[in-house]
Design a protein around this motif. Structure first.
Motif, short mmCIF file in Angstrom:
data_model
loop_
_atom_site.label_atom_id
_atom_site.label_comp_id
_atom_site.label_asym_id
_atom_site.label_seq_id
_atom_site.Cartn_x
_atom_site.Cartn_y
_atom_site.Cartn_z
N PRO A 547 0.81 -1.23 0.00
CA PRO A 547 0.00 0.00 0.00
C PRO A 547 0.84 1.28 0.00
CG PRO A 547 -0.60 -1.43 1.86
CD PRO A 547 0.54 -2.08 1.18
N PHE A 548 2.08 1.16 0.46
CA PHE A 548 2.90 2.36 0.56
C PHE A 548 3.50 2.77 -0.78
CE2 PHE A 548 2.51 0.95 4.85
CZ PHE A 548 2.28 2.13 5.52
N MET A 549 3.33 1.91 -1.78
CA MET A 549 3.80 2.28 -3.11
C MET A 549 2.98 3.43 -3.67
SD MET A 549 4.51 -1.55 -4.43
CE MET A 549 4.92 -1.22 -6.11
N LYS A 550 1.85 3.69 -3.04
CA LYS A 550 1.02 4.82 -3.50
C LYS A 550 0.92 5.89 -2.41
CE LYS A 550 -1.73 1.89 -6.44
NZ LYS A 550 -2.87 0.99 -6.39
N HIS A 551 1.88 5.87 -1.52
CA HIS A 551 1.82 6.81 -0.39
C HIS A 551 2.01 8.24 -0.86
CE1 HIS A 551 2.79 8.61 3.53
NE2 HIS A 551 2.10 7.59 4.02
N VAL A 552 1.42 9.15 -0.14
CA VAL A 552 1.47 10.56 -0.56
C VAL A 552 2.87 11.15 -0.38
CG1 VAL A 552 0.76 11.46 1.71
CG2 VAL A 552 0.26 12.77 -0.36
N ASN A 553 3.60 10.63 0.56
CA ASN A 553 4.97 11.11 0.76
C ASN A 553 5.88 10.44 -0.26
OD1 ASN A 553 7.76 10.91 1.69
ND2 ASN A 553 7.01 11.96 3.52
N ILE A 554 6.56 11.26 -1.03
CA ILE A 554 7.31 10.73 -2.16
C ILE A 554 8.46 9.84 -1.73
CG2 ILE A 554 8.84 12.71 -2.42
CD1 ILE A 554 8.01 12.23 -5.53
N GLU A 555 9.04 10.17 -0.61
CA GLU A 555 10.16 9.38 -0.12
C GLU A 555 9.70 7.98 0.27
OE1 GLU A 555 13.39 10.25 0.08
OE2 GLU A 555 13.99 8.39 1.06
N ILE A 556 8.57 7.91 0.99
CA ILE A 556 8.02 6.61 1.38
C ILE A 556 7.64 5.83 0.14
CG2 ILE A 556 6.08 5.47 2.54
CD1 ILE A 556 6.11 7.63 4.60
N GLN A 557 7.01 6.54 -0.78
CA GLN A 557 6.58 5.89 -2.01
C GLN A 557 7.78 5.29 -2.75
OE1 GLN A 557 5.39 8.39 -5.27
NE2 GLN A 557 3.46 7.30 -5.44
N GLN A 558 8.81 6.07 -2.86
CA GLN A 558 9.99 5.62 -3.58
C GLN A 558 10.61 4.40 -2.91
OE1 GLN A 558 13.13 8.49 -3.76
NE2 GLN A 558 14.44 7.08 -4.89
N ARG A 559 10.74 4.52 -1.61
CA ARG A 559 11.32 3.38 -0.89
C ARG A 559 10.49 2.12 -1.07
NH1 ARG A 559 14.10 5.53 4.63
NH2 ARG A 559 15.03 7.28 3.58
N ALA A 560 9.18 2.28 -0.89
CA ALA A 560 8.31 1.12 -1.01
C ALA A 560 8.45 0.49 -2.39
CB ALA A 560 6.86 1.52 -0.74
N CYS A 561 8.45 1.32 -3.43
CA CYS A 561 8.58 0.81 -4.79
C CYS A 561 9.89 0.06 -4.96
CB CYS A 561 8.56 1.95 -5.80
SG CYS A 561 6.95 2.68 -5.97
N GLU A 562 10.94 0.66 -4.50
CA GLU A 562 12.25 0.07 -4.72
C GLU A 562 12.42 -1.22 -3.92
OE1 GLU A 562 14.39 4.29 -5.76
OE2 GLU A 562 14.63 3.42 -3.78
N TYR A 563 11.92 -1.22 -2.71
CA TYR A 563 12.04 -2.42 -1.89
C TYR A 563 11.23 -3.56 -2.51
CZ TYR A 563 14.06 0.40 1.87
OH TYR A 563 14.86 1.21 2.60
#
Lengths: 899, 147
Positions: A547-563
Motif C-alpha cells: 500500500p505504501f507504493m502509492k503513499h502521498v509522501n514521495i520518499e516513502i513511495q519511492q522506498r516502497a517501490c524500490e524495496y
C-alpha cells in the motif's frame, strides 16, 4: 504651538487605549517635525526630550537624530546636555549621523567648562564608533592627565572603550594607567583598575610589568578592609565595596599563574575570605569576589578548602541569590578542586530540584561538571529522576547532558543500553537526534549486547505508553538490524518470541496515523531487513509494503517501490541489507586523520557538521545499494551543507540553499557516477558515464570484489529503469533525505560523524572517495587576500577535477590578531557568470582572538564551460567585533591560479 | 561589563533604557526589552535575582512598582551589580526625595545624568551618592538663577 513634555506625558497617561496613545503620539510627531522644519531653535531641547519619551513608548524617532547634532553644536550647556542625551538614546553606535558629531565632540573635549567636557566624554564613552574613537584618542589621552578628578575618571572609562574598539591605541594609555591607580579619588582608581584590566586583555604580555603594582594594591585593599566608619564611602558598614571588588578582580588577573605574587596575597585573601559575612549582600559580594580570586590564583590548599567551604555555606543557605553565585563559582573552579567538591555533592544534587529554574540550570551544569566514571550511574539516575517533572525547555538540557554522560563516562556497556532505553522511554521527544548514533555505536560491539538491546527495546515497544517517535525509530532500527539474533537467542533462553508478533507490531506502527513519516522510513527499513533475516515472511512483508507504493509522501513511495522491486532478486536483497560491519575504534581514528589530510569540501563540511543532522542522514535508509560509501559521502556532503545552513542562517538563505541544491541535482548525479568510477579504479580516466549501466570493465584496485561491483551496477540498472536516476535521486536530495545506503549507513555510523567510513571495506571506499572525487594536483598555491583591522584571510587553492572539468577547491582560513573575538562571521563570494561557486559552511562563526585559533571555510569554484580562465572573485566579509557589525567588500584579482 | 540598564514599571513599560555596546538596532532593543521584562516580571519573589537570557545574564531588583534590570556578561560580580542597583536607587531617592515612577518620567534627563555619573561604557565609575548628585545641584542652581 508646542506642548510641554509634562503635558504630553499627562495626556498619554490619561488615554486608556493603545490606539488613543498612538493617535496622540502621531499628532505630536507631526508637530515636532514641523518645528524641526521651521528651525524652531527655542523649543528644540523640549522637542528632543519629548522624542526620548516617545522612543520609550516604542515609536520611531529617527527623524530627530540630526536635531540632536544641532543641539550639541549649540553653545549653551542646557542645549548640549539634552543634545548629548538624545544622541545616546535615539542613536545606535552604527548610525552614520554619529560620525558627523566627531568634530563637535572634539571641540567640547577642549572646552574649559568641566561639565561640557564630561558630557562629551560620556557620550564618546557610551556610543563612540570605531572611527570616532580612533580620531579622538589623543584628546582622551590628554584628559587622563587633567587636573580635575571628575574629568580623569570619565576619561579612564572612555579610554576603555577606545582600546576595546581600536586596540592599536593601547600604547597611548599604558603609560598613564599607573598614575590613575595611585590617585586619591576613589572614582579615578575604580576607572584606572578597569582600564588596566582591559589593557591586560589586549596586551597579555604586559602583565609582568603590572605585577609590580601588587604590593600597592594589597595595601589599598588592606586599608579599605581595616578602615573604620568612613561616611563618604560607607555601605552598610563596609567601606567602598565596589573598589574592594575591583581590586580583588585585578589581583585575580595579576596573581594567576604566578606563585610569587600569589604568595604576597595570601594574608589579605585569608582575612577577606574568612570574614563572617553571610548576612548582608554587601559583605557577601566581597566574599564572593574573594572566593573567586582564591580559586583562580596559586593559593595554598587550606585556603582553597576554606573558599569551597564558604561556597557550600552559600549553597545550604536559604538565599537563592547566594545559591546561584555559589553554583556559578563552583562551576568555574570545578577542575582544580574536584576532590573537595565531592564532599558537597549532595547539596549540589539537591539544587537540581530547586523551584528556581536559574538555579536548576546552574546545578545541572555543575552536576555534569563533577561527573566521572565512578559516580556516573548515581548522578545520571538523579538527572533522570528530575526529567519527568522538569519544564519543557529544561528537559532538552537534561536529556542532552544524559546522552553526553552515556557516551563519555560509561562504566559498562549494559548500563549504557539500560540508560539509553530509559532516557528514550521517558524523554524521547526531548532528545537530540544523535542518540541513535550512540545506540548503534554501543550495539555494534558484540552479539550479547545486540541481543540484550533488541530484547529490551522490543519489550518496551510492546508497551503503548512509551511510543514516542524517537524511541520507535531507535527500536525499529535495532530490531531490524538484529532481528535474527533476537529470535535465535530468545529460543535459547526459552523465552521465545514469535516472529509474526514482530512483523505485526511493525504493521501496527507503520499504519498508525500517530507516527510521522520519518518513523515510517525506519519501519520500512526494519521490514525489509527482517525479510532477509527471518525465513518465511517475505509475502507478509510484501503485503505490508504494497500500500505504501502509492503513499502521498514521495520518499516513502519511492522506498516502497524500490524495496518491492528488490524482492525479485533474492541475492541482491540479502547483499543489500547485510548487517553493518563491527566498528573498530582504531580504524576510525586513522580514517579521521586521512580525512583531515585530504581536506576536500565534502569532508570539511562533514567534519564541521552537527552530528545531529548527520545521523538523520546516515539512518535515513536507502534502498539503492549502488553508491556505497562514496556516494553517500558526496550526497551527504551536499545535504550537510544545506542542513547546516538551515540551522545557522535565516530562512531566506535556507531557501536559496535548497534551491541551489535542486538546481544542481543533475550535476550531482553526474558527480556520483564519476565517483563510482573513481572508486572502482582510482586512476581510471576514461569516461565512465556512457557505460555506467554496462559491464564492469574497470580494474578494481579497492578491496571491493568484482561480484559486488556487478551488483552495484545491477541496482543502478534497476533504478534506472524504475524511475530514472536523475529524478529518483533528485527527490532524495531536494528533501535532504534518504541518501545513505543500507551499507553506507553502517559505515557512516562507524565514525559517528558521517564520514561514511570506518570499517574494512568502508575504509577503502572512503579513501577512494577522498581521492576519487578530487584528483589532487601537486601545486597548491595560496594567497592572502585580506589583511586589515586584525583580520587576515588566506586562501589555499587546489586544482581538482569535477566530471573532467577542472575546478578550484579553495580553502579560506580566517585568523584574528585583535584581542577580541570576532563573531557572526559571514563570508560570501561572487564569481563571474561563467563560473559557479559552491560554499560549505564555515567551521565556526566566531574567530578567536589573539591568533589562538582559526576558522576555515571551503568553497568550490566550478567552470560552466571548459575554457581556460584566470580565477577572480568578489568577496564580502561581515563580522561583529565587540558587538559592532563590520562589513567589507573586496575584489580579489591576480590570484595565483589559472584553470 | 554591563550591557544595558533598564528601568521598567510593573506593566512592563520602559521608563529608562541605557545600552552599552550591544550592537542591537533600535527594533531589536524593543524586542529584547519586551522579552526580558516579560520573563522577569513573571518570576516569583523568592526566586533568585538572576536570569540567564541568550548570552546575557540579567540581574534585576524590584522597588515598589519599578523594576531595575541590568544585563551583564559573564565576568561581572552578580552581587556587586545588585549592590549597584541599590546604590542607584538610593541616589535617585536622595535627589528626587522619595523617587517614584512619575519623577523619572518628568525628569528623564536628570535621571540619565545620574546614571551617566555612576556608570559609563558599561563600567561602574562612581558610587558616592554625594559626588554623583553634586553636578546636578550646580546645574539646578544655575538654571534657577537664569529664570
Amino acid at each position: 504651538m508646542s506642548v510641554k513634555l509634562h503635558d504630553l506625558i499627562t495626556k498619554v497617561r490619561e488615554s486608556t487605549t493603545t490606539s488613543g496613545i498612538r493617535e496622540i503620539i502621531s499628532e505630536e510627531c507631526v508637530q515636532i517635525r514641523n518645528a524641526f522644519r521651521k528651525e524652531d531653535t527655542k523649543n528644540r531641547p523640549r522637542n528632543i526630550s519629548k522624542l526620548i519619551y516617545i522612543d520609550f513608548l516604542g515609536f520611531p524617532t529617527d527623524f530627530g537624530q540630526v536635531e540632536c547634532l544641532k543641539l550639541i553644536a549649540h553653545t549653551s550647556y542646557v542645549c548640549k546636555r539634552i543634545g548629548y542625551l538624545g544622541l545616546s538614546v535615539l542613536l545606535t553606535e552604527n548610525e552614520e549621523v554619529l560620525f558627523m558629531s566627531t568634530n563637535i565632540i572634539r571641540n567640547d573635549l577642549a572646552s574649559e567648562n568641566k561639565f561640557i567636557v564630561a558630557l562629551a566624554l560620556s557620550s564618546l564613552g557610551n556610543i563612540g564608533s570605531v572611527e570616532m574613537l580612533r580620531d579622538l584618542a589623543p584628546e582622551v589621552e590628554k584628559l587622563l592627565k587633567s587636573q580635575t578628578a571628575y574629568i580623569r575618571k570619565k576619561a579612564a572609562l572612555t579610554a576603555i572603550r577606545t582600546i576595546r574598539f581600536v586596540p592599536e591605541t593601547v600604547d597611548r594609555f599604558v603609560g598613564c594607567v599607573k598614575s590613575l591607580l595611585s590617585d586619591k579619588n576613589h572614582g579615578v582608581v575604580v576607572g584606572g583598575i578597569q582600564l588596566l584590566i582591559e589593557i591586560l586583555k589586549i596586551e597579555p604580555k604586559s602583565i609582568s610589568e603590572f605585577r609590580k603594582l601588587v604590593p600597592g594594591l594589597l595595601r589599598m585593599l588592606k586599608s579599605l578592609v581595616d578602615a573604620g566608619y568612613a561616611p563618604e564611602y560607607d555601605f552598610e558598614g563596609v567601606t567602598d565595596p565596589f573598589l574592594q571588588v575591583f581590586i580583588l578582580r585585578l589581583l585575580r588577573i595579576l596573581g594567576k599563574d604566578s606563585k610569587k605574587y600569589s604568595n604576597q596575597m595570601i594574608d589579605i585573601l585569608t582575612q577577606v575570605g574568612t570574614s563572617s559575612g553571610l548576612n548582608k549582600n554587601v559583605e557577601n559580594c566581597i566574599l564572593y569576589e574573594s572566593v573567586s580570586t582564591i580559586l583562580t590564583v596559586e593559593s595554598p590548599n587550606r585556603l582553597r578548602v576554606t573558599a569551597i567551604n564558604t561556597l557550600s555555606k552559600f549553597l545550604s543557605g536559604k538565599d537563592n541569590n547566594m545559591k546561584y553565585v555559589a553554583l556559578n563559582t563552583l562551576l568555574k573552579g570545578v577542575n582544580k578542586d574536584s576532590k573537595s567538591l565531592k564532599r558537597h555533592r549532595k547539596v549540589i544534587v539537591k539544587c537540581l530540584r530547586d523551584k528556581d529554574i536559574s538555579i536548576r540550570r546552574r546545578a545541572l551544569d555543575l552536576v555534569f561538571g563533577i561527573m566521572n566514571k565512578k559516580n556516573v550511574k548515581e548522578l545520571t539516575q538523579e538527572l533522570l529522576d528530575c526529567l519527568p517533572k522538569a519544564e519543557h525547555d529544561f528537559r532538552f538540557d537534561i536529556t542532552a547532558k544524559v546522552c553526553t554522560a552515556i557516551e563519555k563516562f560509561s562504566p559498562d556497556d549494559q548500563w549504557q543500553i539500560d540508560t539509553l532505553v530509559q532516557v528514550l522511554t521517558i524523554g524521547g521527544q526531548y532528545i537530540r537526534d544523535d542518540v541513535i548514533a550512540i545506540m548503534t555505536h554501543v550495539t555494534g560491539r558484540n552479539q550479547e549486547l545486540q541481543y540484550y538491546a533488541s530484547k529490551k527495546l522490543y519489550n518496551s515497544l510492546l508497551d503503548d505508553r512509551y511510543r514516542n517517535q524517537k524511541f520507535i525509530q531507535v527500536a525499529a532500527w535495532v530490531i531490524g538490524e538484529f532481528g535474527d539474533i533476537l529470535l535465535k537467542k530468545s529460543i535459547e533462553e526459552n523465552e521465545s518470541i514469535d516472529p509474526s508478533q514482530i512483523i505485526d507490531l511493525c504493521q501496527i506502527i507503520i499504519t498508525s496515523s500517530r507516527n510521522d513519516d520519518l518513523t515510517k522510513y525506519f519501519i520500512l527499513n526494519t521490514l525489509i531487513k527482517l525479510s532477509t533475516r527471518i525465513e518465511g515472511f517475505n509475502e507478509t512483508i510484501k503485503e505490508i509494503i504494497k500500500p505504501f507504493m502509492k503513499h502521498v509522501n514521495i520518499e516513502i513511495q519511492q522506498r516502497a517501490c524500490e524495496y518491492f522491486r528488490l524482492f525479485e532478486d533474492k541475492e541482491l536483497l540479502v547483499f543489500s541489507f547485510d548487517r553493518i560491519p563491527v566498528k573498530d575504534d582504531n580504524m576510525e581514528k586513522q580514517e579521521i586523520e586521512t580525512v583531515q589530510e585530504d581536506q576536500t569540501a565534502n569532508e570539511n563540511s562533514m567534519k564541521n557538521t552537527n552530528t545531529q543532522e548527520n545521523t538523520d542522514q546516515q539512518f535515513s535508509p536507502n534502498n539503492n545499494q549502488s553508491g556505497q560509501g562514496t556516494e553517500m559521502n558526496i550526497m551527504g556532503g551536499n545535504n550537510v551543507v544545506s542542513q547546516n545552513k538551515t540551522q545557522e542562517t535565516s530562512s531566506i538563505e535556507n531557501l536559496l540553499q535548497l534551491d541551489f541544491n535542486n538546481n544542481n541535482n543533475n550535476q550531482n548525479v553526474n558527480k556520483q557516477t564519476t565517483n563510482i568510477q573513481n572508486q572502482q579504479s582510482n586512476q581510471s580516466t576514461e569516461d565512465f558515464l556512457s557505460d555506467i549501466f554496462g559491464t564492469n570493465n574497470n580494474p578494481n584496485s579497492n578491496n571491493t570484489q568484482n561480484v559486488q561491483n556487478t551488483k552495484i551496477q545491477n541496482v543502478m540498472g534497476i533504478l534506472g529503469t524504475e524511475n530514472g536516476m536523475g529524478t529518483g535521486r533528485g527527490t532524495g536530495m531536494g528533501t535532504g533525505m534518504g541518501t545513505g545506503t543500507g551499507r553506507g549507513m553502517g559505515r557512516g555510523m562507524g565514525t559517528g560523524m558521517g564520514t561514511g567510513m570506518g570499517t574494512g571495506m568502508g575504509k577503502g571506499m572512503g579513501r577512494g572517495m577522498g581521492r576519487g572525487n578530487v584528483n589532487t594536483q601537486k601545486k597548491n598555491p595560496s594567497a592572502i587576500i585580506y589583511n586589515q583591522d586584525g583580520l587576515k584571510i588566506q586562501m589555499n587553492f587546489k586544482l581538482v577535477s569535477v566530471n573532467g572539468i577542472p575546478a578550484a577547491m579553495v580553502q579560506t582560513i580566517f585568523t584574528n590578531s585583535t584581542p577580541t573575538p570576532m563573531t557572526d562571521l559571514i563570508f560570501q563570494v561572487a564569481v563571474p557568470k561563467h563560473l559557479q561557486v559552491q560554499m560549505a559552511p564555515p567551521s565556526s562563526k566566531i574567530i578567536p582572538a589573539n591568533n589562538i585559533g582559526k576558522v576555515t571555510q571551503t568553497f568550490r569554484v566550478i567552470k560552466k564551460q571548459n575554457i581556460k580562465i584566470k580565477l577572480a572573485m568578489m568577496t564580502r566579509i561581515q563580522y561583529k567585533i565587540n558587538g559592532m557589525p563590520i562589513s567589507k567588500q573586496q575584489e580579489v584579482k591576480n590570484l595565483p591560479l589559472i584553470f | 561589563m554591563i550591557k544595558f540598564i533598564l528601568i521598567v514599571n510593573k506593566l512592563g513599560q520602559t521608563r529608562l533604557a541605557q545600552y552599552y555596546t550591544t550592537g542591537l538596532s533600535i527594533n531589536q532593543r524593543v524586542a529584547l526589552e519586551n522579552e526580558i521584562t516579560r520573563r522577569c516580571l513573571s518570576r516569583k519573589d523568592k526566586e533568585c535575582s538572576f536570569l540567564e537570557f541568550r548570552d546575557l545574564k540579567v540581574i534585576y531588583r524590584r522597588y515598589a512598582s519599578l523594576f531595575f534590570l541590568v544585563g551583564v556578561d559573564e565576568e561581572e560580580n552578580e552581587l556587586g551589580i545588585l549592590e549597584f542597583i541599590h546604590c542607584l536607587v538610593e541616589t535617585l531617592d536622595r535627589y528626587f526625595e522619595n523617587v517614584c515612577e512619575l519623577d523619572l518620567m518628568f525628569n528623564i534627563d536628570k535621571a540619565y545624568m545620574i546614571l551617566d555619573e555612576m556608570a559609563l561604557n558599561g563600567n561602574i565609575i562612581e558610587t558616592n551618592k554625594k559626588t554623583v548628585i553634586a553636578p546636578l545641584h550646580i546645574i539646578d542652581q544655575v538654571s534657577k538663577k537664569l529664570k
